[in-house]
Design a protein around this motif. Sequence first.
Motif, mmCIF file in Angstrom:
data_model
loop_
_atom_site.group_PDB
_atom_site.id
_atom_site.type_symbol
_atom_site.label_atom_id
_atom_site.label_comp_id
_atom_site.label_asym_id
_atom_site.label_seq_id
_atom_site.Cartn_x
_atom_site.Cartn_y
_atom_site.Cartn_z
ATOM 1 N N ALA A 279 -14.088 13.082 -24.500
ATOM 2 C CA ALA A 279 -13.963 13.573 -23.127
ATOM 3 C C ALA A 279 -13.364 12.499 -22.234
ATOM 4 O O ALA A 279 -12.461 12.765 -21.424
ATOM 5 C CB ALA A 279 -15.323 14.021 -22.604
ATOM 6 N N VAL A 280 -13.853 11.274 -22.374
ATOM 7 C CA VAL A 280 -13.330 10.161 -21.578
ATOM 8 C C VAL A 280 -11.852 9.923 -21.879
ATOM 9 O O VAL A 280 -11.026 9.773 -20.965
ATOM 10 C CB VAL A 280 -14.159 8.888 -21.832
ATOM 11 N N GLU A 281 -11.499 9.879 -23.160
ATOM 12 C CA GLU A 281 -10.097 9.660 -23.540
ATOM 13 C C GLU A 281 -9.192 10.728 -22.931
ATOM 14 O O GLU A 281 -8.111 10.433 -22.404
ATOM 15 C CB GLU A 281 -9.959 9.688 -25.070
ATOM 16 N N ASN A 282 -9.616 11.982 -22.988
ATOM 17 C CA ASN A 282 -8.789 13.057 -22.462
ATOM 18 C C ASN A 282 -8.718 13.034 -20.945
ATOM 19 O O ASN A 282 -7.689 13.383 -20.366
ATOM 20 C CB ASN A 282 -9.297 14.405 -22.972
ATOM 21 N N ALA A 283 -9.789 12.611 -20.284
ATOM 22 C CA ALA A 283 -9.746 12.473 -18.829
ATOM 23 C C ALA A 283 -8.717 11.422 -18.430
ATOM 24 O O ALA A 283 -7.952 11.604 -17.464
ATOM 25 C CB ALA A 283 -11.127 12.118 -18.290
ATOM 26 N N VAL A 284 -8.684 10.306 -19.161
ATOM 27 C CA VAL A 284 -7.696 9.263 -18.884
ATOM 28 C C VAL A 284 -6.285 9.790 -19.131
ATOM 29 O O VAL A 284 -5.355 9.541 -18.341
ATOM 30 C CB VAL A 284 -7.980 8.004 -19.727
ATOM 31 N N LYS A 285 -6.090 10.530 -20.208
ATOM 32 C CA LYS A 285 -4.772 11.115 -20.493
ATOM 33 C C LYS A 285 -4.334 12.049 -19.368
ATOM 34 O O LYS A 285 -3.173 12.020 -18.933
ATOM 35 C CB LYS A 285 -4.813 11.873 -21.824
ATOM 36 N N MET A 286 -5.250 12.871 -18.904
ATOM 37 C CA MET A 286 -4.924 13.777 -17.798
ATOM 38 C C MET A 286 -4.532 13.002 -16.546
ATOM 39 O O MET A 286 -3.548 13.347 -15.866
ATOM 40 C CB MET A 286 -6.129 14.666 -17.484
ATOM 41 N N ALA A 287 -5.309 11.973 -16.217
ATOM 42 C CA ALA A 287 -5.023 11.175 -15.026
ATOM 43 C C ALA A 287 -3.662 10.499 -15.129
ATOM 44 O O ALA A 287 -2.900 10.457 -14.150
ATOM 45 C CB ALA A 287 -6.121 10.134 -14.819
ATOM 46 N N ARG A 288 -3.345 9.975 -16.297
ATOM 47 C CA ARG A 288 -2.049 9.318 -16.480
ATOM 48 C C ARG A 288 -0.904 10.329 -16.406
ATOM 49 O O ARG A 288 0.130 10.055 -15.783
ATOM 50 C CB ARG A 288 -2.035 8.574 -17.821
ATOM 51 N N ALA A 289 -1.099 11.487 -17.005
ATOM 52 C CA ALA A 289 -0.053 12.509 -16.958
ATOM 53 C C ALA A 289 0.168 12.997 -15.530
ATOM 54 O O ALA A 289 1.304 13.232 -15.104
ATOM 55 C CB ALA A 289 -0.421 13.675 -17.864
ATOM 56 N N HIS A 290 -0.911 13.131 -14.775
ATOM 57 C CA HIS A 290 -0.820 13.644 -13.407
ATOM 58 C C HIS A 290 -0.169 12.643 -12.462
ATOM 59 O O HIS A 290 0.654 13.024 -11.621
ATOM 60 C CB HIS A 290 -2.226 13.995 -12.904
ATOM 61 N N THR A 291 -0.531 11.368 -12.603
ATOM 62 C CA THR A 291 -0.053 10.352 -11.650
ATOM 63 C C THR A 291 1.233 9.671 -12.085
ATOM 64 O O THR A 291 1.936 9.087 -11.247
ATOM 65 C CB THR A 291 -1.124 9.255 -11.455
ATOM 66 N N GLY A 292 1.534 9.701 -13.377
ATOM 67 C CA GLY A 292 2.671 8.932 -13.879
ATOM 68 C C GLY A 292 2.403 7.442 -13.895
ATOM 69 O O GLY A 292 3.320 6.632 -14.014
ATOM 70 N N ARG A 293 1.135 7.070 -13.801
ATOM 71 C CA ARG A 293 0.729 5.658 -13.814
ATOM 72 C C ARG A 293 -0.088 5.385 -15.070
ATOM 73 O O ARG A 293 -0.507 6.311 -15.770
ATOM 74 C CB ARG A 293 -0.128 5.345 -12.582
ATOM 75 N N SER A 294 -0.355 4.108 -15.331
ATOM 76 C CA SER A 294 -1.061 3.775 -16.567
ATOM 77 C C SER A 294 -2.333 2.961 -16.379
ATOM 78 O O SER A 294 -3.174 2.916 -17.285
ATOM 79 C CB SER A 294 -0.133 3.024 -17.522
ATOM 80 N N GLY A 295 -2.530 2.301 -15.241
ATOM 81 C CA GLY A 295 -3.699 1.453 -15.055
ATOM 82 C C GLY A 295 -4.987 2.247 -14.908
ATOM 83 O O GLY A 295 -5.005 3.338 -14.340
ATOM 84 N N VAL A 296 -6.083 1.684 -15.435
ATOM 85 C CA VAL A 296 -7.404 2.304 -15.312
ATOM 86 C C VAL A 296 -8.412 1.215 -14.961
ATOM 87 O O VAL A 296 -8.390 0.128 -15.544
ATOM 88 C CB VAL A 296 -7.840 2.997 -16.616
ATOM 89 N N ILE A 297 -9.277 1.516 -14.015
ATOM 90 C CA ILE A 297 -10.312 0.567 -13.601
ATOM 91 C C ILE A 297 -11.682 1.133 -13.933
ATOM 92 O O ILE A 297 -11.991 2.287 -13.606
ATOM 93 C CB ILE A 297 -10.216 0.256 -12.095
ATOM 94 N N ALA A 298 -12.504 0.325 -14.606
ATOM 95 C CA ALA A 298 -13.893 0.658 -14.905
ATOM 96 C C ALA A 298 -14.772 -0.437 -14.293
ATOM 97 O O ALA A 298 -14.292 -1.260 -13.506
ATOM 98 C CB ALA A 298 -14.096 0.785 -16.409
ATOM 99 N N PHE A 299 -16.052 -0.473 -14.689
ATOM 100 C CA PHE A 299 -16.983 -1.395 -14.037
ATOM 101 C C PHE A 299 -17.803 -2.191 -15.038
ATOM 102 O O PHE A 299 -17.994 -1.772 -16.191
ATOM 103 C CB PHE A 299 -17.908 -0.616 -13.094
#
Length: 433
Positions: free
Chosen positions: A113-133
């Motif tokens: 689920a997490v991997e696919n959420a990141v894929k969706m976010a990258r596809a939607h924004t055209g960006r690649s960076g991800v920030i976690a905590f």
Amino acid sequence: MSRTEELIQRRTAAVATGVATRGIYAAKAENAELWDVDGNRFIDFAAGIAVNNTGHRHPKLLAAVAEQAEAFTHTCFHVAPFEGYVKLAERLNAATPGDFTKKTMLVTTGAEAVENAVKMARAHTGRSGVIAFSGAFHGRTLMGMALCGKVAPYKKAFGAMPPEVYHAAFPNAYHGVTSEMSLAQLEQLFKTTIDADRVAAIIIEPVQGEGGFNIAPPEFLKALREICDTHGIVLIADEVQAGMARTGKLFAMEHSGVAADLVTMAKGLAGGFPLSAVTGRAEIVDAAPAGGIGGTYAGNPLAVAAANAVLEVIEDEGLCARADEIGTRIKGRLSAIAERQGMEAIGDVRGLGAMIAFELVSDRASRAPDAALTQALVKEAEARGLIILPCGTRGNVIRLLPPLTTPMEQVDEALDILEAALEAAVASAARAA
């Protein structure tokens, strides 16, 4: 030789060492109770790590799965879709926070689920960076590991992580990390490490799981929402452990009044059957091209039937209110124990609903972690018939995750065991010193 000893030997010879296990070999389970292969009874305050929120073998889940098994057990949704999947998607779209059009995809594990959420976010924004905590846990896959904010055992020995994954400090009032400090560090990341315009997503657990049941303050989540809106960043709420009524709300984000763009869920979603989901803004979920997300077993019919039953049980049996009732009982008892002479090892008690933890320290003033006492307590409680779990980046937090269907007399019985086990573990540590 006992059956348990025999199975431990067989497991050691046959199963990968990296698959960590405990010494309890299950034979049967019912609601909040579990019996091992030697007939020993345990009260289960782990619930399969927040999976069995509706208890072991809930009758409504078993009936739903049996009915589905009579029809079919697998078709692959990509090949022959079915109504149960669509029905569950509709229910999750309606149930997750946020007054906007949503869509859902189903997969199998929380990490997926997490991997696919990141894929969706990258596809939607055209960006690649991800920030976690810091302290985060988002799974054991390659991207999941990279997002984790805890090295051992999740990143240790596995080499280079995927690029463009960054971490900021998670607020932790007990250890002096304020929301303001965390937000300042996030802004510093934008200035020194990655331009905000290159960030596709910020992912956060509203209540950290493996990190120690640290609760994200509402003002912090509101500030994250504003930052994401300002910079066009997708906000992902990882509700894998905190979701499905565990915190007294169906989703933990509801406590803050903040709606994430994407929500990941698993664990309690299907009550013991492997199922996970990503639900969120339709335009983000739909950004992935056809065939770009999914999987052969994604949305297994038996697990989907169980998940639909779980949602009905949560509503019909009032499990959100029940989580609050159980959590209030546990927190009250733990706080009373912490006030007793000789129980200074309990440094902090925290949690939402029935997602409760307490932190063990060797000194309350310095708040130095006592990981050895934590492990001793887990072992002592198990010997007395109670299953509990450790967590925390310093290995000194005990998390309590009883099924939300646990009878209150068993909650009290478990707390009696826990108190006696803690007394014994503290006394043993004092003698050893």
